[in-house]
Design a protein around this motif. Structure first.
Motif, PDB file in Angstrom:
ATOM      1  N   ARG A  71       0.819  -1.078   0.090  1.00 46.05           N
ATOM      2  CA  ARG A  71       0.027   0.012   0.150  1.00 46.05           C
ATOM      3  C   ARG A  71       0.998   1.225   0.045  1.00 46.05           C
ATOM      4  N   ALA A  72       1.756   1.347  -0.981  1.00 43.96           N
ATOM      5  CA  ALA A  72       2.788   2.413  -0.905  1.00 43.96           C
ATOM      6  C   ALA A  72       2.550   3.460  -1.730  1.00 43.96           C
ATOM      7  N   ILE A  73       1.766   3.548  -2.672  1.00 45.19           N
ATOM      8  CA  ILE A  73       1.779   4.832  -3.663  1.00 45.19           C
ATOM      9  C   ILE A  73       0.475   5.311  -3.488  1.00 45.19           C
ATOM     10  N   ASP A  74       0.551   6.580  -3.610  1.00 50.18           N
ATOM     11  CA  ASP A  74      -0.966   7.409  -3.681  1.00 50.18           C
ATOM     12  C   ASP A  74      -1.483   7.760  -5.080  1.00 50.18           C
ATOM     13  N   SER A  75      -0.907   7.491  -5.915  1.00 47.63           N
ATOM     14  CA  SER A  75      -1.255   7.756  -7.330  1.00 47.63           C
ATOM     15  C   SER A  75      -0.710   7.033  -8.348  1.00 47.63           C
ATOM     16  N   CYS A  76      -1.504   6.830  -9.441  1.00 46.88           N
ATOM     17  CA  CYS A  76      -0.976   6.245 -10.625  1.00 46.88           C
ATOM     18  C   CYS A  76      -1.694   6.527 -11.807  1.00 46.88           C
ATOM     19  N   VAL A  77      -1.369   7.558 -12.626  1.00 48.19           N
ATOM     20  CA  VAL A  77      -2.266   8.013 -13.821  1.00 48.19           C
ATOM     21  C   VAL A  77      -1.660   7.905 -15.037  1.00 48.19           C
ATOM     22  N   ASP A  78      -0.573   8.160 -15.677  1.00 52.81           N
ATOM     23  CA  ASP A  78      -0.333   8.082 -17.085  1.00 52.81           C
ATOM     24  C   ASP A  78       1.435   7.876 -16.888  1.00 52.81           C
ATOM     25  N   MET A  79       1.979   7.391 -17.926  1.00 50.92           N
ATOM     26  CA  MET A  79       3.461   7.299 -18.194  1.00 50.92           C
ATOM     27  C   MET A  79       3.956   8.423 -18.097  1.00 50.92           C
ATOM     28  N   GLY A  80       4.733   8.540 -16.970  1.00 55.35           N
ATOM     29  CA  GLY A  80       5.590   9.588 -16.570  1.00 55.35           C
ATOM     30  C   GLY A  80       5.118  10.362 -15.580  1.00 55.35           C
ATOM     31  N   ALA A  81       3.635  10.387 -15.222  1.00 55.00           N
ATOM     32  CA  ALA A  81       3.260  11.279 -14.247  1.00 55.00           C
ATOM     33  C   ALA A  81       3.578  11.319 -13.065  1.00 55.00           C
ATOM     34  N   SER A  82       4.340  10.501 -12.595  1.00 51.83           N
ATOM     35  CA  SER A  82       4.945  10.290 -11.297  1.00 51.83           C
ATOM     36  C   SER A  82       5.720  11.739 -10.882  1.00 51.83           C
ATOM     37  N   ILE A 123       9.272   5.682 -10.057  1.00 51.42           N
ATOM     38  CA  ILE A 123       8.885   5.416 -11.563  1.00 51.42           C
ATOM     39  C   ILE A 123      10.011   4.305 -12.237  1.00 51.42           C
ATOM     40  N   GLY A 124       9.517   3.380 -13.079  1.00 50.14           N
ATOM     41  CA  GLY A 124      10.485   2.389 -13.713  1.00 50.14           C
ATOM     42  C   GLY A 124      11.364   2.917 -14.608  1.00 50.14           C
ATOM     43  N   ASP A 125      12.354   2.145 -15.127  1.00 51.57           N
ATOM     44  CA  ASP A 125      13.465   2.632 -15.915  1.00 51.57           C
ATOM     45  C   ASP A 125      12.738   2.987 -17.270  1.00 51.57           C
ATOM     46  N   SER A 126      12.109   2.044 -17.893  1.00 54.05           N
ATOM     47  CA  SER A 126      11.542   2.220 -19.098  1.00 54.05           C
ATOM     48  C   SER A 126      10.450   3.491 -19.108  1.00 54.05           C
ATOM     49  N   THR A 127       9.741   3.215 -18.231  1.00 59.53           N
ATOM     50  CA  THR A 127       8.828   4.550 -18.013  1.00 59.53           C
ATOM     51  C   THR A 127       9.654   5.927 -18.082  1.00 59.53           C
ATOM     52  N   PHE A 128      10.686   6.001 -17.321  1.00 57.91           N
ATOM     53  CA  PHE A 128      11.437   7.216 -17.161  1.00 57.91           C
ATOM     54  C   PHE A 128      11.799   7.576 -18.304  1.00 57.91           C
ATOM     55  N   THR A 129      12.473   6.639 -19.291  1.00 57.08           N
ATOM     56  CA  THR A 129      12.952   7.111 -20.527  1.00 57.08           C
ATOM     57  C   THR A 129      11.793   7.524 -21.644  1.00 57.08           C
ATOM     58  N   MET A 172      11.710  12.152 -18.661  1.00 55.74           N
ATOM     59  CA  MET A 172      12.857  12.682 -18.593  1.00 55.74           C
ATOM     60  C   MET A 172      12.704  14.197 -18.700  1.00 55.74           C
ATOM     61  N   THR A 173      11.546  14.405 -19.436  1.00 54.03           N
ATOM     62  CA  THR A 173      11.058  15.770 -19.872  1.00 54.03           C
ATOM     63  C   THR A 173      10.507  16.342 -18.252  1.00 54.03           C
ATOM     64  N   GLY A 174       9.720  15.652 -17.425  1.00 51.50           N
ATOM     65  CA  GLY A 174       9.349  16.202 -16.342  1.00 51.50           C
ATOM     66  C   GLY A 174      10.311  16.414 -15.296  1.00 51.50           C
ATOM     67  N   LEU A 175      11.429  15.649 -15.339  1.00 57.42           N
ATOM     68  CA  LEU A 175      12.427  15.784 -14.537  1.00 57.42           C
ATOM     69  C   LEU A 175      13.194  17.112 -14.836  1.00 57.42           C
ATOM     70  N   LEU A 176      13.466  17.690 -16.055  1.00 59.91           N
ATOM     71  CA  LEU A 176      13.802  18.851 -16.460  1.00 59.91           C
ATOM     72  C   LEU A 176      13.096  19.963 -15.978  1.00 59.91           C
ATOM     73  N   ASP A 177      11.876  19.750 -16.224  1.00 60.92           N
ATOM     74  CA  ASP A 177      10.956  20.774 -15.457  1.00 60.92           C
ATOM     75  C   ASP A 177      11.332  20.783 -13.769  1.00 60.92           C
ATOM     76  N   ALA A 178      11.440  19.906 -13.457  1.00 68.57           N
ATOM     77  CA  ALA A 178      11.679  19.909 -11.764  1.00 68.57           C
ATOM     78  C   ALA A 178      12.859  20.575 -11.488  1.00 68.57           C
ATOM     79  N   VAL A 179      13.917  20.113 -12.183  1.00 71.91           N
ATOM     80  CA  VAL A 179      15.229  20.848 -12.264  1.00 71.91           C
ATOM     81  C   VAL A 179      15.340  22.325 -12.304  1.00 71.91           C
ATOM     82  N   ASN A 180      14.627  22.690 -13.434  1.00 70.92           N
ATOM     83  CA  ASN A 180      14.527  23.909 -13.709  1.00 70.92           C
ATOM     84  C   ASN A 180      13.827  25.024 -12.499  1.00 70.92           C
ATOM     85  N   ASP A 181      12.898  24.339 -11.984  1.00 77.95           N
ATOM     86  CA  ASP A 181      12.182  24.923 -10.986  1.00 77.95           C
ATOM     87  C   ASP A 181      12.855  24.671  -9.803  1.00 77.95           C
TER      88      ASP A 181
END
Lengths: 191, 528
Positions: B386-397, B416-422, B426-435
């Motif tokens: 019971r470890a996650i609070d959401s699952c919506v679409d590829m990359g949404a984590s 997020i898994g390795d394949s889902t991350f690529t 990746m684009t979401g991670l860039l958003d997070a870094v920039n902010d």
């Protein structure tokens, strides 16, 4: 003539191997065949089933209608009962009697046994201990197929045996022999 | 005599495409479409077939191959169409050069999916021809037909299947293969450069093609019009729904639709001979709505919208039979003590150790939220984790964690898994870094795309480099091996990174137990 078979079990128990053997025998015999499988998420330890339809006539639906299945072949006793309502009144159940407990609310073993005993036509044997007995722990599914062989009717045990030879051919003579032995063990275990 | 082979619906599509002379297949794995590409990888070395990073890159690469004059196939599950949509819709505007066929495998009843969207809406939206096979033989034969159609009308063709056809086996008669197209890049820049001036002309041309597409549907060998005088209820059956109708009563008057746009003239003619119509289609009430529009409100049209068929879930021979008034009495009932057996993470799976560690640490942070993603590790939502609070679409984590962190949630963790991350992380991670978002991203790396059966993962061995290149501070990219004996180290690292105010990435890396066992078995077999 037709035979609608439901193969049941838990993901990873090897029901698709049974389906492959019957499917190959049916194809060689020139029967019409449809075989709906479960791939994807449920394969991770969830309940899995395959609808296997064999006929001398055209088969339309990939799925078996409720109340019309002739035979349930199951690697697990509770899983056999899951598809009970798909059987017609003279339907036959051939199942392993060994429960696979990977859920906390698995029912009491006696209740499952009782349900199976209440069925008009059912055979239930401990295929896993039988497989261990003959030193072939991986062949429980082929023993089960042997148990079911005389109820498949639209194919003879001999046709299924030939199919086992073809399916396992690439794995070497020893593996073929072991599987034939497992099949015959199951076949002879049922009166 | 023609060769006959026992094939899954997916394999029939794959073999049909190979025999239609494709030069490339482009796809990201997704149930129930995965086996198409796997079959081509195993049986057609002459076809380019390596997995793509996501459905959009797949669609674009295929369009590039078509531009160059060769035939290309794109395969994805229905939700992949959302990812590919930008390229997909615009490929209707550019048109094609070499034949281009997109296979969308829908999953009504959500056997392995988070929705049951119907891809036919995408085909209609992009205004391109669509095919929907009713059985494995049609699926095979339709591929050659689809590539020819694509090259004749100069448009991509969408082939839509559903799980029950994709994953069902039947005998298929195969025919002679045709060779691949020669390299012949398109020279018509005004078709391909979608500046507004060109796009307007191209769009007008696409609208102009619609009458021809309807005419082709009217005459399609796949749309069967019954020989009929007069009938009470007639059935309009799309794709595999046809089988369920025939299974119940082969004498039913049926207009079978397997090519779209809907042949309206045939439909009117059929309706004129029946006093009411039942529309049987798997998925959403796409044709039902259309039929209502064509026939007007005075005509009785039954289907999913009227409750004659269930509004959600896949069709079965049972619910179609019930809608036709045919019910088989049941001899038995399912016993009450048969319990559901949901799927679970495998014993020995590294994701288990990741969730054990996360749960242990997050117990100390009562406001923590964990944003999950798509893959085996989504099963971490179920007991015992019971470890996650959401699952919506590829990359949404990652992006949801960022948005929640922006709003003030702390700690905000993404798993997020390795394949889902690529694929889409990746684009979401860039958003997070920039902010400079205060989030902790766990890339649970099992070196494969596990959920769909162990396909290659696009980023394997590149994750640290990708994260650093996107701007994550190197000292906050942490790699661990998720096994029980490392629990102390893992929990220590998680705590440190939760306490760091900024973007951190933790990469627990251990091979998927399924692919590992498969390799070991293969090795053992080779040694014998």
């Amino acid at each position: 003539m037709k035979k609608d078979i439901i193969l049941a079990g838990v993901g990873g128990q090897g029901i698709l191997t049974i389906a492959t053997i019957i499917g190959d025998a049916a194809a060689v015999a020139g029967l019409s065949l449809k075989q709906a499988e479960v791939h994807g998420m449920s394969q991770r330890g969830g309940d899995v089933q395959s609808n296997l339809r064999l006929s001398t006539e055209t088969i339309y639906s990939d799925l078996i209608k409720e109340g019309t299945a002739d035979l349930i072949i199951s690697m697990e006793p509770m899983e056999a009962l899951r598809y009970k309502e798909f059987m017609h009144k003279d339907g036959m159940v051939v199942t392993s009697s060994h429960p696979f407990r990977n859920i906390p609310n698995y029912p009491a073993e006696e209740m499952v046994e009782q349900e199976l005993e209440n069925l008009p036509n059912a055979v239930s044997l401990p295929i896993e201990s039988m497989a261990a007995e003959i030193n072939m722990p991986k062949s429980a599914n082929v023993i089960l197929l042997g148990m079911a062989a005389k109820y498949i009717e639209i194919l003879t045990p001999e046709q299924l045996r030939e199919s086992i030879k073809r399916i396992f051919e690439s794995k070497g003579e020893k593996i073929v022999e072991m599987n034939i032995q497992a099949f015959d063990y199951g076949l002879n275990a049922v009166k | 005599m023609a060769e006959r082979r026992l094939l899954l619906g997916d394999e029939a599509i794959a073999l049909g495409a190979v025999h239609a002379g494709i030069s490339g297949v482009y796809a990201y794995p997704g149930t129930p479409s995965t086996e198409i590409t796997e079959f081509i990888q195993a049986h057609a070395p002459q076809v380019r077939s390596r997995w793509c990073t996501n459905e959009k890159t797949a669609m674009e690469a295929a369009l590039g191959m078509s531009y160059a004059g060769k035939r290309a196939l794109v395969c994805m599950k229905h939700v992949g169409m959302n990812v590919a949509a930008d390229a997909f819709v615009n490929s209707g505007i550019t048109g094609v050069n070499g034949g281009l066929v997109v296979v969308a495998a829908d999953d009504p009843s959500m056997h392995s999916s988070q929705n049951e969207q119907d891809s036919r809406f995408y085909g209609q939206f992009a205004m391109i021809p669509m095919l929907e096979p009713s059985n494995q033989q049609e699926a095979y034969g339709m591929m050659k037909y689809a590539f020819e159609l694509s090259e004749q009308v100069k448009l991509p063709v969408l082939l839509r299947v559903v799980t029950r056809l994709a994953h069902s086996r039947a005998g298929v008669e195969v025919s002679e293969p045709v060779g691949q197209n020669i390299l012949n890049p398109d020279n018509e820049r005004t078709h391909w450069v979608l500046l507004p001036g060109n796009a307007k002309r191209q769009y007008a041309a696409l609208v102009q093609k619609q009458d021809d597409l309807v005419l082709r549907s009217e005459n399609s060998p796949y749309n069967q019009y019954p020989n009929l005088e007069k009938a009470e209820t007639g059935v309009v059956a799309c794709g595999i729904a046809y089988n369920y109708v025939m299974e119940n009563d082969p004498s039913t008057p049926v207009l079978k639709i397997s090519q779209y746009p809907v042949p309206e003239e045939k439909l009117r003619e059929f309706a004129g001979k029946c006093s009411s119509i039942l529309v049987a289609e798997d998925g959403q009430p796409f044709v039902e709505n259309l039929v209502k529009g064509v026939l007007g409100s005075g005509y009785t049209v039954k289907g999913r919208l009227t409750g004659d068929l269930p509004r959600t879930g896949e069709l079965t021979p049972d619910n179609v039979g019930a809608a036709m008034g045919i019910v088989v009495p049941k001899a038995f009932r399912k016993p009450e003590n048969v319990m559901p057996r949901p799927p679970a993470l495998c014993q020995g799976c590294g994701h288990r150790d990741v969730y054990d560690a996360l749960n242990r640490i997050l117990a100390e942070y009562k406001d923590a939220r964990v944003f999950g993603d798509i893959g085996c590790y989504t099963l971490g939502a179920l007991p015992p984790f019971r470890a996650i609070d959401s699952c919506v679409d590829m990359g949404a984590s990652i992006t949801m964690a960022k948005g929640a962190a922006d709003a003030g949630v702390y700690p905000a963790v993404a798993v997020i898994g390795d394949s889902t991350f690529t694929h889409s992380g990746m684009t979401g991670l860039l958003d997070a870094v920039n902010d400079n978002a205060n989030i902790t991203v766990v890339i649970s790396d099992n070196l494969t795309t596990a959920m769909t059966g162990g396909q290659d993962s696009a980023g394997t061995s590149k994750f640290e480099a990708i994260c650093v290149a996107l701007g994550v501070a190197p000292e906050h990219v942490r790699v661990v091996v998720p096994i029980a004996r490392n629990m102390e180290e893992i929990t220590h690292i998680i705590r440190e990174e939760l306490e760091y105010n900024g973007v951190s990435v933790i990469i627990p890396r251990r091979e998927c137990i399924q692919t590992l066992n498969r390799k070991l078995r293969k090795k053992r077999a080779e040694q014998q």
